[in-house]
Design a protein around this motif. Structure first.
Motif, mmCIF file in Angstrom:
data_model
loop_
_atom_site.group_PDB
_atom_site.id
_atom_site.type_symbol
_atom_site.label_atom_id
_atom_site.label_comp_id
_atom_site.label_asym_id
_atom_site.label_seq_id
_atom_site.Cartn_x
_atom_site.Cartn_y
_atom_site.Cartn_z
ATOM 1 N N ASN A 149 1.499 -20.923 60.711
ATOM 2 C CA ASN A 149 0.683 -20.615 59.539
ATOM 3 C C ASN A 149 -0.069 -21.869 59.105
ATOM 4 O O ASN A 149 0.547 -22.890 58.785
ATOM 5 N N PRO A 150 -1.418 -21.863 59.061
ATOM 6 C CA PRO A 150 -2.185 -23.064 58.679
ATOM 7 C C PRO A 150 -1.812 -23.595 57.301
ATOM 8 O O PRO A 150 -1.800 -24.801 57.075
ATOM 9 N N THR A 151 -1.525 -22.720 56.382
ATOM 10 C CA THR A 151 -1.164 -23.164 55.036
ATOM 11 C C THR A 151 0.126 -23.977 55.051
ATOM 12 O O THR A 151 0.244 -25.010 54.383
ATOM 13 N N ASN A 152 1.080 -23.519 55.847
ATOM 14 C CA ASN A 152 2.341 -24.250 55.933
ATOM 15 C C ASN A 152 2.148 -25.616 56.597
ATOM 16 O O ASN A 152 2.746 -26.613 56.180
ATOM 17 N N ARG A 153 1.305 -25.661 57.647
ATOM 18 C CA ARG A 153 1.040 -26.936 58.304
ATOM 19 C C ARG A 153 0.398 -27.925 57.338
ATOM 20 O O ARG A 153 0.755 -29.113 57.303
ATOM 21 N N TYR A 154 -0.560 -27.478 56.571
ATOM 22 C CA TYR A 154 -1.233 -28.358 55.607
ATOM 23 C C TYR A 154 -0.246 -28.875 54.566
ATOM 24 O O TYR A 154 -0.274 -30.065 54.193
ATOM 25 N N ALA A 155 0.651 -28.004 54.132
ATOM 26 C CA ALA A 155 1.648 -28.426 53.145
ATOM 27 C C ALA A 155 2.581 -29.482 53.714
ATOM 28 O O ALA A 155 2.950 -30.440 53.025
ATOM 29 N N ILE A 156 2.960 -29.340 55.007
ATOM 30 C CA ILE A 156 3.847 -30.325 55.642
ATOM 31 C C ILE A 156 3.150 -31.677 55.752
ATOM 32 O O ILE A 156 3.728 -32.725 55.452
ATOM 33 N N VAL A 157 1.864 -31.670 56.203
ATOM 34 C CA VAL A 157 1.116 -32.921 56.347
ATOM 35 C C VAL A 157 0.967 -33.618 55.006
ATOM 36 O O VAL A 157 1.123 -34.849 54.892
ATOM 37 N N GLU A 158 0.666 -32.865 53.980
ATOM 38 C CA GLU A 158 0.519 -33.448 52.651
ATOM 39 C C GLU A 158 1.825 -34.056 52.158
ATOM 40 O O GLU A 158 1.844 -35.136 51.562
ATOM 41 N N LYS A 159 2.907 -33.375 52.416
ATOM 42 C CA LYS A 159 4.205 -33.881 51.953
ATOM 43 C C LYS A 159 4.576 -35.166 52.678
ATOM 44 O O LYS A 159 5.066 -36.120 52.059
ATOM 45 N N VAL A 160 4.349 -35.193 54.001
ATOM 46 C CA VAL A 160 4.642 -36.403 54.772
ATOM 47 C C VAL A 160 3.780 -37.568 54.302
ATOM 48 O O VAL A 160 4.252 -38.703 54.143
ATOM 49 N N GLY A 161 2.482 -37.297 54.051
ATOM 50 C CA GLY A 161 1.596 -38.341 53.558
ATOM 51 C C GLY A 161 2.020 -38.857 52.196
ATOM 52 O O GLY A 161 1.944 -40.061 51.917
ATOM 53 N N GLU A 162 2.473 -37.952 51.358
ATOM 54 C CA GLU A 162 2.929 -38.356 50.024
ATOM 55 C C GLU A 162 4.168 -39.246 50.112
ATOM 56 O O GLU A 162 4.278 -40.255 49.407
#
Length: 294
Positions: free
Chosen positions: A55-68
């Protein structure tokens, strides 16, 4: 009759069926036991993770969390570099290093490429060695060892400062800026700095009169003195030839005479070249003596 028939009913066989026996044997096999205990759970986890990441939304959320999380670690005070301290550099080199290092402080130590910064500083002609480290307290320490200039090299493009290995240190606009250093001239002079220094050291008795060394044909030296005197040295053993000239000067005041060139290219047969006035005077004396004889 009924009781006799009941007593003849066949009893249930306690032995396992054929399929039950095969399943039991498979369960006793280490490979199948590992597949069921480890492989199956791992497969289920991978399947669930793959479905979630698809799911693209889930991938974006994971990347954002890792970056944070990464930003929160990198911006912690203990990983912040607040300033740069330079040790062992002259004021001119200090300013040059600060201008060339493309870092704005404060900065995260994770954003500093120390190897790239070190390579950039090491590329300076004046740098002999350099080391970088992050000190406690958020200080990037640059320790530099500068090359020590020992001679000036006058060439077609200007005047360069050279160290004792012939490596360029810096450029000069005028000879007077470093009048304390000896001068060498000519193509290939930078490749024979060690020999030039030996000659300068041997020329100690005439050091006040020394004007410089000229490289001739990229193979030998001429030692130039004031009064336009020149000692032409051989390609091999030039120090010994120079010492021979100095010994003659000490014994007979050779360099105090009206000479322009002392040719030592063949040390076994030194040749002297006199100044024009001295040649004229010598001719006059010879002519006078010849007249008296007649």
């Amino acid at each position: 009759m009924q009781s006799l028939n009941a007593s003849r009913t066949p009893r249930r066989d306690p032995a396992p069926s054929r399929w039950a026996y095969r399943v039991h044997r498979m369960w006793l096999t280490p490979f199948y036991r590992a597949m069921l205990r480890v492989g199956l759970p791992v497969f289920v986890l991978l399947f669930v993770a793959g479905w979630y990441i698809s799911n693209p939304t889930n991938r974006y959320a994971i990347v954002e969390k890792v970056g944070e999380i990464r930003r929160s670690i990198e911006t912690r005070p203990e990983f912040t570099v607040k300033l740069m301290a330079i040790e062992g550099a002259s004021p001119v080199v200090d300013r040059a290093i600060r201008d060339m290092v493309p870092v704005e402080f404060p900065a995260s130590s994770f954003d500093l490429d120390l190897e790239a910064i070190k390579a950039e500083i090491a590329a300076l002609d004046v740098t002999e060695s350099v080391s970088l480290r992050i000190r406690p307290g958020g200080v990037m320490e640059v320790t530099i060892t500068e090359r020590e200039p020992v001679v000036l090299w006058r060439r077609a493009g200007g005047i360069d400062l050279l160290d004792d290995t012939g490596h360029r240190v810096a450029s000069l606009k005028a000879r007077a800026d470093r009048a304390d250093l000896p001068l060498i001239v000519g193509e290939g002079a930078s490749d024979a700095v060690t020999q030039a220094l030996a000659l300068i050291d041997a020329a100690g008795p005439v050091a006040p009169r020394l004007r410089g060394l000229v490289r001739v044909g990229e193979r030998r030296w001429d030692l130039v003195l004031d009064r336009d005197q020149r000692i032409m040295l051989p390609e091999t053993a030039p120090v010994a030839a120079l010492e021979q000239v100095l010994a003659l000067d000490e014994a007979q005041d050779l360099l105090a005479r009206d000479l322009t060139h002392i040719d030592m290219r063949n040390p076994a047969r030194p040749t002297l070249r006199m100044t024009e006035p001295a040649v004229t005077e010598l001719r006059r004396i010879r002519s006078y003596e010849s007249g008296d004889t007649q």
